[in-house]
Enzyme design. Structure first.
Site, PDB file in Angstrom:
ATOM      1  N   SER A   1       0.815  -1.209   0.000  1.00 13.91           N
ATOM      2  CA  SER A   1       0.000   0.000   0.000  1.00 13.91           C
ATOM      3  C   SER A   1       0.848   1.259   0.000  1.00 13.91           C
ATOM      4  CB  SER A   1      -0.946  -0.003   1.203  1.00 13.91           C
ATOM      5  OG  SER A   1      -0.224  -0.102   2.420  1.00 13.91           O
TER       6      SER A   1
ATOM      7  N   GLY B   1       4.203   1.660  -0.733  1.00 14.13           N
ATOM      8  CA  GLY B   1       5.026   1.781  -1.927  1.00 14.13           C
ATOM      9  C   GLY B   1       4.206   2.235  -3.118  1.00 14.13           C
TER      10      GLY B   1
ATOM     11  N   LYS C   1       4.959   4.296  17.818  1.00 13.26           N
ATOM     12  CA  LYS C   1       3.579   4.798  17.671  1.00 13.26           C
ATOM     13  C   LYS C   1       2.630   3.676  17.255  1.00 13.26           C
ATOM     14  CE  LYS C   1       3.397   4.943  12.953  1.00 13.26           C
ATOM     15  NZ  LYS C   1       2.328   4.545  12.014  1.00 13.26           N
TER      16      LYS C   1
END
Length: 358
Positions: free
Chosen positions: A18, A20, A208
């Site tokens: 997704s 790239g 994160k």
């Protein structure tokens, strides 16, 4: 004095997942760009349908974007001038070592050893707990003049591919990397900021995702927005503490690749890491979630991050709680209770010291 314009940049994006695909679409709007897919069948489908039906369905790819499954063709596409080329690695952390070793073998033969390389993967390598820059430098140790860095920031691939506004950070200690990445992507709806703090950007990008899993679990348990805000805030402190131990700059975690990316991933509806946490909080088993095709870097790297933090004697209580739920069979509410039972402590420095008045 030669006043001719610099040669047009050419970009090769290696990896047709997704992210790239999204970056290839963004770069193709500005420069000649090729997207390389490892799987020939996927490359053929991308070329025929002009759409990544697996990772970005219903998003049309630019007509100008070239697509190939031949790595040699992708590198030849860059041309003979390393100063007018950029390689964007859209592979996951698990694929970093292999692709960097291939580049170290193939680029010198083309006179392209100095080609700037920037990667987008986020996390710690599962087996070694290495960050991407550590993997890259070891895998490409023979590549003289290696110019590399990391591209990160608060961004969902689908929105980037659709041409919606986004702000990213490219971090490198080599100005060739920041120049090439900025030239390739900055403009229109994409803003690119520069940093030299590779470690800080990578730690923010890795942690994160883990904190986003924690926030998803909290939301899945219906613990409320107060709890989510506390997890985000203390998660940011956890990221900064870990980053400092690895040599990162504190201010990085207040920027796009720290607070910005954390807020997006912990609250956004497109966040895969948050979705995994939501489903776990709702009672589903991790194995069943992953078997349904969901991939989340926070799951992949949580244990490696915790192991590296422990080796540095750094406390990561939220990451530890996430690992307990994901891998040790601890019930989500039990892990939350353990977090709440931690002893009270001061946030930030102590009272300001004031000199006695004269």
């Amino acid at each position: 004095m030669d006043r001719s314009p610099p040669p047009a940049l050419r970009a090769a994006v290696l990896g047709a997942g997704s992210w790239g695909t999204a970056l290839a679409a963004a770069a193709a709007r500005r420069h000649p760009t090729l997207l390389w897919a490892r799987d020939p069948a996927q490359a053929q489908q991308l070329q025929a349908r002009r759409e990544n039906t697996r990772y970005l369905p219903d998003v049309a790819l630019p007509a100008a974007l070239d697509i190939s499954a031949e790595l040699d063709h992708a590198l030849d596409f860059l041309g003979p001038d390393p100063d007018a080329a950029l390689i964007i690695l859209g592979v996951p952390v698990a694929g970093m070592s292999g692709i960097m070793a291939e580049l170290a073998r193939r680029l010198p033969a083309r006179g392209m050893a100095r080609t700037p390389i920037v990667w987008t993967c986020k996390g710690f390598e599962t087996e070694t707990a290495r960050l991407p820059h550590e993997i890259a430098h070891q895998a490409a140790a023979s590549l003289q003049g290696l110019a590399c860095g990391v591209l990160s920031g608060p961004s969902f691939a689908r929105e980037v591919a659709q041409g919606l506004p986004v702000a990213l950070t490219v971090a490198s200690d080599d100005p060739r990397v920041t120049r090439a990445t900025t030239s390739a992507l900055h403009g229109g709806a994409v803003r690119v900021y520069a940093s030299q703090d590779v470690v800080g950007v990578e730690v923010g990008g890795a942690l994160k995702n883990v904190i986003a899993v924690a926030c998803g679990i909290s939301d899945g348990l219906a613990l409320g927005t107060n709890a989510r805000a506390a997890l985000i805030t203390r998660g940011l402190a956890e990221m900064a503490r870990f980053g400092a131990a690895l040599g990162a700059r504190a201010e990085t975690f207040a920027g796009l690749t720290g607070l910005g990316d954390l807020v997006l991933t912990a609250t956004g509806e497109l966040s895969r890491n948050r979705r995994v946490g939501l489903e776990i909080g709702a009672g589903r088993k991790l194995a069943d979630i992953l078997a349904s095709g969901v991939t989340a870097e926070g799951v992949r790297c949580a244990r490696a991050a915790l192991e590296r933090a422990r080796a540095l004697d750094v406390e990561l209580p939220i990451t530890e709680a996430v690992c307990a739920v994901l891998f040790d069979g601890v019930a989500p509410m039990t892990a939350v209770s353990a977090l709440l039972a931690r002893e009270a402590r001061q946030e930030g420095p102590g009272p300001c010291h004031k000199e006695p008045s004269s």
